[in-house]
Design an enzyme around this catalytic site. Structure first.
Site, PDB file in Angstrom:
ATOM      1  N   ARG A  93     -10.150  -1.081 -17.338  1.00 40.12           N
ATOM      2  CA  ARG A  93      -9.492  -2.394 -17.397  1.00 40.12           C
ATOM      3  C   ARG A  93      -8.058  -2.376 -16.870  1.00 40.12           C
ATOM      4  O   ARG A  93      -7.468  -3.413 -16.602  1.00 40.12           O
ATOM      5  CB  ARG A  93      -9.517  -2.924 -18.832  1.00 40.12           C
ATOM      6  CG  ARG A  93     -10.828  -3.587 -19.184  1.00 40.12           C
ATOM      7  CD  ARG A  93     -10.821  -4.054 -20.612  1.00 40.12           C
ATOM      8  NE  ARG A  93     -10.866  -2.930 -21.545  1.00 40.12           N
ATOM      9  CZ  ARG A  93     -10.562  -3.007 -22.839  1.00 40.12           C
ATOM     10  NH1 ARG A  93     -10.180  -4.153 -23.359  1.00 40.12           N
ATOM     11  NH2 ARG A  93     -10.653  -1.957 -23.612  1.00 40.12           N
ATOM     12  N   SER A 120      42.596   3.828   8.076  1.00 39.86           N
ATOM     13  CA  SER A 120      41.366   3.039   8.146  1.00 39.86           C
ATOM     14  C   SER A 120      40.610   3.304   9.442  1.00 39.86           C
ATOM     15  O   SER A 120      41.195   3.719  10.446  1.00 39.86           O
ATOM     16  CB  SER A 120      41.707   1.552   8.063  1.00 39.86           C
ATOM     17  OG  SER A 120      42.152   1.270   6.760  1.00 39.86           O
TER      18      SER A 120
END
Ligand code: UD1
Ligand code: CA
Length: 456
Positions: free
Chosen positions: A17, A404
């Site tokens: 099931r 950066s």
């Protein structure tokens, strides 16, 4: 005979099931499987035997991989002719079965049982019973075996065999029992299949007028049986609820317990969890940790005072005390974020160590790197760690400053307190305290913009 107990876990069924490819004992629940919860509850109380049948190789493999320290003791039930047959097979295949004073029988599909329940059964049988069965009361008892009590003892009548009158009984069999081994052995070979399922019922070993007891438990959640995907989901909800109660009682603040998915109990006092946080059972969270909405944490350690901002995804990593990560960061396996360090939005880290008090605050990829302490890395930093075949390391020394938009073409090493100018693509090592810049010089031509600006 010693006081020894064996625990026989019935795990031979298919679980049709559930409609899953794996056999029922291996149905996934939280980050484990059904049978793991039963083994966990039982492992301290005696020797574990696993009755396997359907897809037995998978179940046995799983057991050996995850519970190798318990030693593998398997019983092979080739045909599944019922719970009674499973236990009979256990006796037939194990000469050692008789050496245990007590035998506990549990089912692989009841993941909510606890060590405490097993201990209560053990205490009860020591009052002189031959068998103790855990029972509970349900408003809708359909599907379960009913407990039919006699003046002395009781019997269990399966749903399929129950008369109308018996069907109205609300006390049901949990499928969890402890037997005196001698009693169980005496009755297990007498079972027959004269019932409406044509199976050997283990339950027929409990009889009226025998010295057997049905011990009623109030908390029916303990015995939830998983037969389909709905019950599997409910079992997960109940497990997390149980876990959640423990956390709240301990002093972990959870803003909305019903929308917070926690499988670990290892969260320190004073921590605060926002809704929609997922934490698996292998993770450890320290004290005074704040975890904002949408964070996902798997197999990781988050130390005291850490702040995880929203939607941060962490696997197989460690975030050390007082660090801040996110929002929207990803720590992939092998990331170690140092005490007091800070990772900001859209920062991805993989297999890298970042020491104390360093900062990578915006839009970066850090892979296969060793970054020292007090390092500042600007926005848009990338380790170019992969050449298509191999991964290479980036090493950045303590106190370095990386401007950066820099790329590090690994393997590469930046010395302590070095300074790398913004917009650099670095492919040669930079010594300690050196300044490096690697970008084109700027060219500016007066009045020339109009040549490039297109008109519509
Ligand atoms: C069983 C009980 C029922 C009880 C219920 C609780 C019997 C006859 N009935 O019913 O009284 O209320 O549990 O959940 O025992 N298994 C094997 N080999 C087999 C048959 C089953 O290993 O030949 C295993 C299954 O994989 C499962 C467990 O035994 O883990 C229970 O079997 P299941 O068929 O689910 O029993 P129920 O019908 O639920
Ligand atoms: Ca069942």
């Amino acid at each position: 005979m010693s006081d020894k107990t064996s625990i026989v876990i019935l795990a031979a069924g298919k679980g049709t099931r559930l409609k899953m490819e794996v056999p029922k004992p291996l149905a996934p629940l939280e980050d484990r499987t059904l049978v793991d919860f039963v083994i966990d509850a039982a492992k301290d109380l005696g020797d574990i035997y696993l009755v396997t049948g359907h897809q037995k190789e998978l179940v046995e493999d799983h057991f050996q991989k995850n519970w190798s320290s318990l030693g593998a003791k398997f019983v092979n039930q080739k045909e599944q002719l019922g719970t009674g047959h499973a236990v009979r097979t256990y006796f037939e295949q194990n000469n050692s079965a008789n050496t245990y004073e007590y035998t506990i029988i549990a089912c692989a599909d009841t993941p909510l049982i606890t060590k405490e329940v097993l201990e209560s059964l053990t205490r009860e049988i020591k009052n002189g019973f031959d068998a103790v069965c855990a029972s509970f009361v349900l408003k809708k008892p359909q599907g379960y075996g009913r407990i039919v009590r006699g003046e002395k003892g009781f019997k269990i009548v399966e749903q399929k065999d129950a008369s109308i009158e018996e069907q109205s009984i609300c006390e049901v069999n949990s499928g969890l029992y402890i037997f005196k081994t001698s009693y169980l052995k005496e009755h297990i070979f007498d079972l027959d299949t004269n019932n409406n399922s044509g199976e050997f019922y283990l339950t027929d070993t409990c009889k009226i007028n025998k010295n057997v007891k049905a011990l009623t438990f109030e908390d029916q959640d303990l015995f939830l049986g998983v037969n389909d995907l709905y019950q599997l989901a409910v079992a997960g909800i109940r497990l997390r609820k149980r876990n959640m109660m423990e956390l709240l009682q301990k002093g972990v603040r959870v803003i909305d317990p019903s929308h917070t998915f926690i499988s670990t109990t290892k969260i320190g006092v004073g921590s605060l969890l926002y809704p929609n946080v997922y934490i698996d059972s292998q993770s450890i969270i320290g004290k005074n940790v704040t975890i904002e909405p949408g964070c996902f944490i798997k197999n990781s350690t988050i130390e005291d005072g850490v702040h995880l901002k929203a939607y941060t995804y962490i696997t197989d990593s460690i975030v050390r005390a007082s660090a801040k990560v996110g929002p929207m960061s990803q720590l992939r396996p092998g990331s170690d974020i140092g005490e007091g360090s800070k990772l900001g939005n859209f920062v991805e880290v993989k297999k890298s160590v970042i020491a104390k008090n360093s900062s990578i605050s915006h839009l970066s990829y850090v892979g296969d790197a060793e970054i020292g302490s007090n390092v500042n890395i600007g926005c848009g930093f990338i380790t170019c760690n992969y050449d298509g075949a191999n991964k290479h390391k980036t090493i950045i020394g303590d106190g370095a400053f990386i401007g950066s938009d820099c790329q590090m073409i690994a393997p590469i090493e930046i010395g302590e307190s070095a300074y790398v100018g913004s917009g650099s693509t670095i492919n040669q090592n930079v010594p300690s305290e050196a300044f490096a810049i690697a970008r084109q010089r700027q060219v500016t031509k007066e009045g020339m913009a109009k040549k490039f600006i297109k008109k519509k």
